[in-house]
Scaffold this active site. Structure first.
Site, mmCIF file in Angstrom:
data_model
loop_
_atom_site.group_PDB
_atom_site.id
_atom_site.type_symbol
_atom_site.label_atom_id
_atom_site.label_comp_id
_atom_site.label_asym_id
_atom_site.label_seq_id
_atom_site.Cartn_x
_atom_site.Cartn_y
_atom_site.Cartn_z
ATOM 1 N N GLU A 121 51.428 -16.500 -12.639
ATOM 2 C CA GLU A 121 50.647 -17.728 -12.821
ATOM 3 C C GLU A 121 49.249 -17.375 -13.310
ATOM 4 O OE1 GLU A 121 50.776 -20.338 -9.459
ATOM 5 O OE2 GLU A 121 52.933 -20.279 -9.373
ATOM 6 N N HIS A 140 51.503 -25.989 -10.470
ATOM 7 C CA HIS A 140 51.350 -25.554 -9.079
ATOM 8 C C HIS A 140 50.524 -26.569 -8.275
ATOM 9 C CE1 HIS A 140 51.258 -21.770 -6.335
ATOM 10 N NE2 HIS A 140 51.461 -22.865 -5.654
#
Length: 178
Positions: A121, A140
Site C-alpha cells: 500500500e 483502505h
C-alpha cells in the site's frame, strides 16, 4: 422457492454481519475461534476452509496477518472456489496472494473481488487490479468510523484539496503527480 446463498466470514465479526444477512436470506459459515454461545446467538455455522472455498458465493476476510494467514488465499483456494464467487478483503492485504488473485480474476476462476487492502500500500498506479472490470477497489477506508464528526473531517479535507488544486497548489497526501 428462494435459494439461500452461502457466505463466509473468517472471524468473530459474523455476528454483526449476520443481523443484516438474515434479511436477505444469506447463511453465514465461519472458520476460526468463535464461542459456541455466540455462534448459536448469531445463527452462524462453523466449517472447514475447503468447504468455505467450495460452497461460498462470497468469501469475506476478517482476519489478522500472521505467519499462518499470509497468502492463505492463493491459487489452491481460487481453484476450489465457485466461478461466480466474490472475494472481499477488508483485513490485511497479504492474506491474499495478490499475483495469484490477479491471474484468477483474469482467467475467470472467480467472479470478482472487492479489495480495501493490498499487499503493498498504496496500490501502485500501474497495478493490473486497476484495469480489471470485475474488481472494486477502495483506499483502505472500509474500517473507518462513519460518524458525523468523521464525515465532516473528511469533507473538509476534500474541499481543502480541491481548493488547493484550483489555486495551482499541491494537494495534501497526493499519491500521484498532477
Amino acid at each position: 422457492m428462494q435459494s439461500i446463498r452461502k457466505s463466509c466470514s473468517l472471524s468473530e465479526d459474523a455476528y454483526l454481519e449476520n443481523k443484516n444477512r438474515k434479511q436477505i436470506q444469506m447463511k453465514i459459515v465461519i472458520i476460526g475461534s468463535f464461542p459456541n454461545t455466540a455462534k448459536d446467538k448469531a445463527g452462524v455455522q462453523q466449517t472447514d476452509l475447503d468447504s468455505i472455498y467450495r460452497e461460498s458465493d462470497i468469501v469475506s476476510m476478517h482476519i489478522p496477518l500472521n505467519e499462518n494467514t499470509k497468502h492463505m488465499i492463493d491459487s489452491y483456494a481460487f481453484d476450489k472456489m465457485k466461478p461466480d464467487a466474490v472475494l472481499i478483503n477488508t483485513s490485511r492485504g497479504a492474506v491474499i496472494n495478490q499475483e495469484q488473485l490477479i491471474l484468477a480474476l483474469k482467467q475467470g476462476s472467480i467472479g470478482g473481488a472487492c479489495l480495501d487492502v493490498y499487499e503493498d500500500e498504496p496500490l501502485k498506479m500501474d497495478s493490473p487490479l486497476r484495469d480489471l472490470n470485475n474488481v472494486i477497489l477502495t483506499p483502505h477506508t472500509a474500517g473507518l468510523p462513519d460518524g458525523v464528526k468523521y464525515h465532516k473531517k473528511r469533507y473538509d479535507f476534500f474541499i481543502s484539496n480541491i481548493s488547493k488544486v484550483m489555486h495551482g497548489e499541491l494537494p495534501e497526501c497526493r499519491l500521484n503527480h498532477i
